[in-house]
Design a protein around this motif. Structure first.
Motif, mmCIF file in Angstrom:
data_model
loop_
_atom_site.group_PDB
_atom_site.id
_atom_site.type_symbol
_atom_site.label_atom_id
_atom_site.label_comp_id
_atom_site.label_asym_id
_atom_site.label_seq_id
_atom_site.Cartn_x
_atom_site.Cartn_y
_atom_site.Cartn_z
ATOM 1 N N VAL A 2 0.972 -1.252 -0.139
ATOM 2 C CA VAL A 2 0.042 0.082 0.097
ATOM 3 C C VAL A 2 0.817 1.276 0.018
ATOM 4 C CG1 VAL A 2 -2.024 -1.065 1.089
ATOM 5 C CG2 VAL A 2 -0.378 0.019 2.503
ATOM 6 N N THR A 4 1.107 4.093 2.008
ATOM 7 C CA THR A 4 1.702 4.395 3.162
ATOM 8 C C THR A 4 3.075 3.396 3.466
ATOM 9 O OG1 THR A 4 0.281 3.260 4.606
ATOM 10 C CG2 THR A 4 0.105 5.536 4.163
ATOM 11 N N THR A 77 -5.421 3.909 1.022
ATOM 12 C CA THR A 77 -5.249 3.671 2.233
ATOM 13 C C THR A 77 -6.521 3.320 3.188
ATOM 14 O OG1 THR A 77 -5.291 5.948 2.988
ATOM 15 C CG2 THR A 77 -3.255 5.206 2.405
ATOM 16 N N ASP A 81 -3.719 1.406 7.972
ATOM 17 C CA ASP A 81 -2.712 2.222 7.752
ATOM 18 C C ASP A 81 -2.532 3.494 8.408
ATOM 19 O OD1 ASP A 81 -1.867 0.751 5.330
ATOM 20 O OD2 ASP A 81 -3.727 1.769 4.141
ATOM 21 N N ARG A 82 -3.798 3.888 9.147
ATOM 22 C CA ARG A 82 -3.731 5.121 9.947
ATOM 23 C C ARG A 82 -3.350 4.499 11.400
ATOM 24 N NH1 ARG A 82 -8.692 6.793 6.792
ATOM 25 N NH2 ARG A 82 -9.730 5.509 8.220
#
Length: 144
Positions: A2, A4, A77, A81-82
């Motif tokens: 991904v 990030t 995302t 991911d966060r």
């Protein structure tokens, strides 16, 4: 991979190249003399600037190649991911606090500006490196 995670890898690679490069240039300029006598400020600025530029260029190039293979997934995302980014940020902040305390200690004992600036510089670099490693481990093994 991904978006990030790719950018995390880029940051890790650039930091892994930047830290030894800076040390090598400083040691070469010292030529066996005292390190504090080296004109470190322009070298540090160039290192920081080149690191930023390399990170941007590598992120764009890697993103272009990823986008050519998977246009929809190249910039996607999600919540994971966060969460991984937040966890990595907490790890980075921990090391920045340690570096900040080291800088305060160096100031308290009246250390030369070379040592104070380099302690903070390496604090930022090491925190970015360790934070990237923590993020990559989280991507590979998951968050606990």
């Amino acid at each position: 991979m991904v978006y990030t995670e790719r950018n995390t890898w880029v940051g890790l690679i650039v930091t892994a190249v930047m830290i030894p490069s800076y040390v090598i240039v400083i040691l070469q300029r010292a030529a066996g003399g005292p390190l504090a006598a080296v004109d470190w400020f322009p070298i540090m600025l160039w290192t920081i600037g080149l690191s930023i530029a390399a990170t941007i260029v590598l992120s764009i190039l890697w993103g272009m190649f990823a986008g050519a293979r998977d246009p929809k997934g190249a910039t996607a995302t999600d919540v994971r991911d966060r969460d991984i980014d937040r966890m990595g940020g907490r790890v980075e902040h921990s090391f920045l606090v340690i570096a900040g305390l080291g800088v305060i200690a160096l100031c308290a004992i009246g250390a030369d500006a070379f040592w104070i600036a380099n302690a903070m510089f390496f604090g930022f670099a090491v925190s970015a490196f360790i934070g990237s490693i923590a993020r990559i481990i989280a991507y590979r093994r998951g968050l606990v």
